[in-house]
Design an enzyme around this catalytic site. Structure first.
Site, PDB file in Angstrom:
ATOM      1  CG  HIS A 288      -7.030   7.705   6.356  1.00  0.00           C
ATOM      2  ND1 HIS A 288      -6.038   7.073   7.103  1.00  0.00           N
ATOM      3  CD2 HIS A 288      -7.100   7.102   5.192  1.00  0.00           C
ATOM      4  CE1 HIS A 288      -5.678   5.956   6.451  1.00  0.00           C
ATOM      5  NE2 HIS A 288      -5.872   6.052   5.084  1.00  0.00           N
TER       6      HIS A 288
ATOM      7  CG  ASP B 191      -3.990   5.642  -0.070  1.00  0.00           C
ATOM      8  OD1 ASP B 191      -3.472   4.463  -0.287  1.00  0.00           O
ATOM      9  OD2 ASP B 191      -4.757   5.722   0.774  1.00  0.00           O
TER      10      ASP B 191
ATOM     11  CG  ASP C  11      -1.968   0.928   1.209  1.00  0.00           C
ATOM     12  OD1 ASP C  11      -1.772   1.979   0.554  1.00  0.00           O
ATOM     13  OD2 ASP C  11      -3.122   0.781   1.835  1.00  0.00           O
TER      14      ASP C  11
ATOM     15  CG  HIS D 236      -9.360   6.784   2.926  1.00  0.00           C
ATOM     16  ND1 HIS D 236      -8.394   7.567   2.420  1.00  0.00           N
ATOM     17  CD2 HIS D 236      -8.788   5.535   2.866  1.00  0.00           C
ATOM     18  CE1 HIS D 236      -7.441   7.160   2.090  1.00  0.00           C
ATOM     19  NE2 HIS D 236      -7.448   5.775   2.229  1.00  0.00           N
TER      20      HIS D 236
ATOM     21  CD  GLU E 243      -7.641   1.592   2.097  1.00  0.00           C
ATOM     22  OE1 GLU E 243      -6.668   0.809   1.951  1.00  0.00           O
ATOM     23  OE2 GLU E 243      -7.687   2.786   2.470  1.00  0.00           O
TER      24      GLU E 243
ATOM     25  CD  GLU F 294      -5.891   2.503  -0.891  1.00  0.00           C
ATOM     26  OE1 GLU F 294      -5.046   1.988  -0.523  1.00  0.00           O
ATOM     27  OE2 GLU F 294      -6.530   3.530  -0.360  1.00  0.00           O
TER      28      GLU F 294
HETATM   29 CO    CO Z   1      -6.011   4.243   1.528  1.00  0.00          CO
END
Ligand code: CO
Length: 297
Positions: free
Chosen positions: A165, A97, A86, A157, A190, A283
């Site tokens: 976040h 992200d 990640d 998020h 995700e 994600e």
């Molecule tokens: Co994330």
């Protein structure tokens, strides 16, 4: 609407993550150390003109999130390990992200495919007005279609400048109610899939931290470390490993414990699957457009 220069920066951050995902995947084989993979990813982000948005999370098997190697980490990848990578890049605080899962030197299986398919099904749902719990329902249904479970207490998020976040949170199952998505919102979805109980719990280890603010600090070493944190990592999470390069691991650990107790720094516990199940994660970050999603990672 999003200003064109902001849009450009999100896309730039996204391009960086695409390249780093590709090169890190090529590196990820049996015998490679966690530290080598982390260094490759974090230095590539910088070489490509971005900045890390958070320490790369390299979470293996039942370890689900928030693991990043220590400076002297002995972790080595083994054939068949489920490795979740990640990673995040940012350009002027605009964050990309993204995460993928590899089963080391082995073909993808249901666990790997479940989180990936769930993400694709979720992205297909994204448009203004769709509620976050409806996205969660599709994620849950897709993963359960494989005879697996989603991780219920981890969510996607919102993203914003220097906010990793933010709202809205996007659940991995139908929570019964949720906010409608708005055009122009930036979100990360995700899904996590597992053959375990479907929940994460805290591990005792903390390897990723975030600056909260200054409070009186007596211990000189802690004061010094806090000054470094304030200067280098004022807004986004940082790794114990990064500070260890300056202060050594022992001193860093000691100072961070002190700073956490003094409420100057927040510690993210490593998260592990409640039953020790294996976990996969996929994600993407995206911008909600008039009639869908612009996926930029
Ligand atoms: Co994330």
């Amino acid at each position: 609407m999003m200003p064109p220069d902001v849009h450009e920066k999100y896309l730039h951050a996204g391009e960086i993550t695409k390249k780093v995902k590709e090169s890190s995947r090529a590196l990820l084989h049996e015998g490679v150390t966690y530290v080598d993979l982390a260094r490759h990813i974090e230095s590539s982000i910088v070489e490509l003109g971005g900045t890390w948005a958070f320490p790369v999370n390299i979470s293996v098997n039942n370890v689900t999130a928030h693991y990043t190697p220590t400076i002297d980490d002995t972790g080595v990848f083994h054939r068949g390990d489920y490795v979740k990578v990640d990673l995040g890049a940012q350009v002027d605080g605009y964050i990309a992200d993204t995460a993928y899962t590899v089963r080391v030197d082995s073909p993808d299986d249901d666990l790997v495919n479940a989180s990936r398919d769930a993400l694709m099904a979720a992205i297909d749902m994204v448009r203004p007005g769709v509620r976050t719990n409806e996205i969660g329902r599709v994620i849950d249904e897709t993963i359960r279609g494989y005879g697996l479970k989603p991780i219920e207490n981890l969510t996607g998020h919102g993203l914003d400048q220097y906010v990793q976040h933010g709202p809205p949170s996007i659940p991995n199952f139908d929570t019964g109610h949720g906010a409608p998505l708005e055009e122009g919102a930036v979100i990360a979805i995700e899904p996590f899939a597992t053959d375990g109980g479907g929940r994460v719990v805290d591990d005792e280890r903390c390897l990723i931290f975030k600056y909260l603010g200054d409070r009186p600090v007596r211990l000189p070493l802690a004061r010094q470390v806090l000054a470094t944190i304030r200067r280098e990592y004022p807004a986004l999470p940082f790794a114990q490993r990064w500070l260890s390069e300056v202060y050594t691991r022992r001193k860093t650990e000691f100072a961070l414990k002190y700073l956490v107790r003094s409420s100057c720094v927040y510690a993210f516990n490593v998260l592990k699957e409640v039953d020790g199940g294996s976990v996969s994660q996929t994600e993407h970050s995206m911008i909600v457009t008039k009639d869908g999603a612009e996926v930029y990672t």
